[in-house]
Design an enzyme around this catalytic site. Structure first.
Site, short mmCIF file in Angstrom:
data_model
loop_
_atom_site.label_atom_id
_atom_site.label_comp_id
_atom_site.label_asym_id
_atom_site.label_seq_id
_atom_site.Cartn_x
_atom_site.Cartn_y
_atom_site.Cartn_z
N HIS A 126 0.82 -1.21 0.00
CA HIS A 126 0.00 0.00 0.00
C HIS A 126 0.86 1.27 0.00
O HIS A 126 1.92 1.33 0.61
CB HIS A 126 -0.93 0.02 1.21
CG HIS A 126 -0.21 0.02 2.54
ND1 HIS A 126 0.24 1.17 3.15
CD2 HIS A 126 0.15 -0.99 3.35
CE1 HIS A 126 0.82 0.87 4.30
NE2 HIS A 126 0.78 -0.44 4.45
N ASP A 127 0.39 2.26 -0.73
CA ASP A 127 1.00 3.59 -0.78
C ASP A 127 2.40 3.62 -1.40
O ASP A 127 3.10 4.62 -1.25
CB ASP A 127 1.06 4.21 0.63
CG ASP A 127 -0.32 4.32 1.26
OD1 ASP A 127 -1.13 5.12 0.78
OD2 ASP A 127 -0.59 3.59 2.25
N GLY A 144 5.02 -0.86 3.02
CA GLY A 144 4.24 0.27 2.57
C GLY A 144 5.08 1.53 2.40
O GLY A 144 6.15 1.67 2.99
#
Length: 282
Positions: A126-127, A144
């Site tokens: 994520h991200d 992340g």
């Protein structure tokens, strides 16, 4: 591609009627496309691909079997926010890759650039933000919020700690644990990453003028001297390089990267006894 190019959807695929499917796209058997997905022109999903969440696949993306894109992040703070995932044009994603959407606490976006190759079994968390033309080899994993610059090469089974920055054109060696930032055009190797030189082969293949490569070599030797040097004098070395190589754009790029705020600090240079500071990379 003509706007009238037909969309091909295998009868076994499940495509939500709200999903946007561009012309010329092929969706193979047993694929599953969620309602908030946007797929561009000429995309090919081979088979058993899941694309969900607020996810966009740009034109010409090719996705191989058993890939998941845009599923919820592996973050206990995630509470179902409508975060996004974006895959750039003509990127190729091989078997068993997982790419998760962003989190509200991060950028709210996981982004993969154009013309990338992500090989089998890699994980993009994520991200994460991945630039254009990046190659990520088999079994690479990342936490992340990782940032990877354009043209970087991440070799097989490397592990990137969360919030790490990988500079443009850098090389991360295979089975390498990267806990800190890698400077642009840097080459790191080892069980725990150590900077062993610049990615000379990549620079030559990019057509960088030999005089600029020579200047980069001299600047690198100042920043990372063979005889070592205490951390307390790094600022002085940065000031010297910034002054003496003011007209060399790629050297200034390295300096700016080193001076930028960092959550993880910079990867250290290899020990002087290692005799690998002039490594050519791969």
């Amino acid at each position: 591609m003509p706007e009238t190019a037909a969309v091909s959807i295998h009868p076994s695929a499940i495509v939500d009627p709200q999903a946007q499917i561009g012309p010329g796209t092929t969706i193979g058997p047993w694929c599953h496309i969620g309602p908030d997905v946007s797929i561009g022109e000429g995309v090919r999903l081979h088979a058993n691909v899941i694309v969900d969440g607020h996810t966009r696949l740009a034109d010409g993306v090719e996705v191989y079997p058993f890939v998941t894109i845009g599923l919820a992040p592996q973050d206990l703070k995630y509470a179902g926010e409508p975060t996004r995932c974006d895959i750039g044009a003509r990127t190729v994603i091989r078997e068993n890759v997982t790419i998760h959407r962003g989190t509200a606490q991060g950028h709210g976006l996981t982004k993969v650039g154009a013309h990338c190759l992500i090989m089998a079994n890699a994980h993009v968390a994520h991200d994460c933000t991945i630039g254009d033309g990046v190659i990520i080899v088999n079994n690479v994993v990342m936490g992340g919020h990782v940032e990877i610059g354009d043209g970087a090469r991440i070799m097989g089974a490397a592990a990137l700690h969360q919030f790490v920055r990988i500079g443009r054109g850098a090389l991360v060696g295979g089975v390498c644990g990267v806990e800190s930032d890698v400077i642009p055009y840097g080459s790191v190797l080892g069980n725990r990453a150590r900077l062993v030189g610049l990615h000379w082969i990549w620079l030559r293949r990019q057509g960088v003028d030999p005089s600029e490569i020579h200047a980069m070599r001299r600047a690198f030797r100042i920043l990372y001297p063979r005889q070592g040097g205490g951390e307390g004098v790094l600022d002085a070395r940065l000031t010297e390089v910034k002054r003496d190589f003011a007209e060399v754009a790629r050297v200034q790029e390295i300096v700016a990267f080193m001076e930028a705020p960092s959550r993880r600090g910079l990867v250290r240079g290899a020990r002087p006894s290692s005799n690998v500071l002039e490594s050519e990379g791969a």
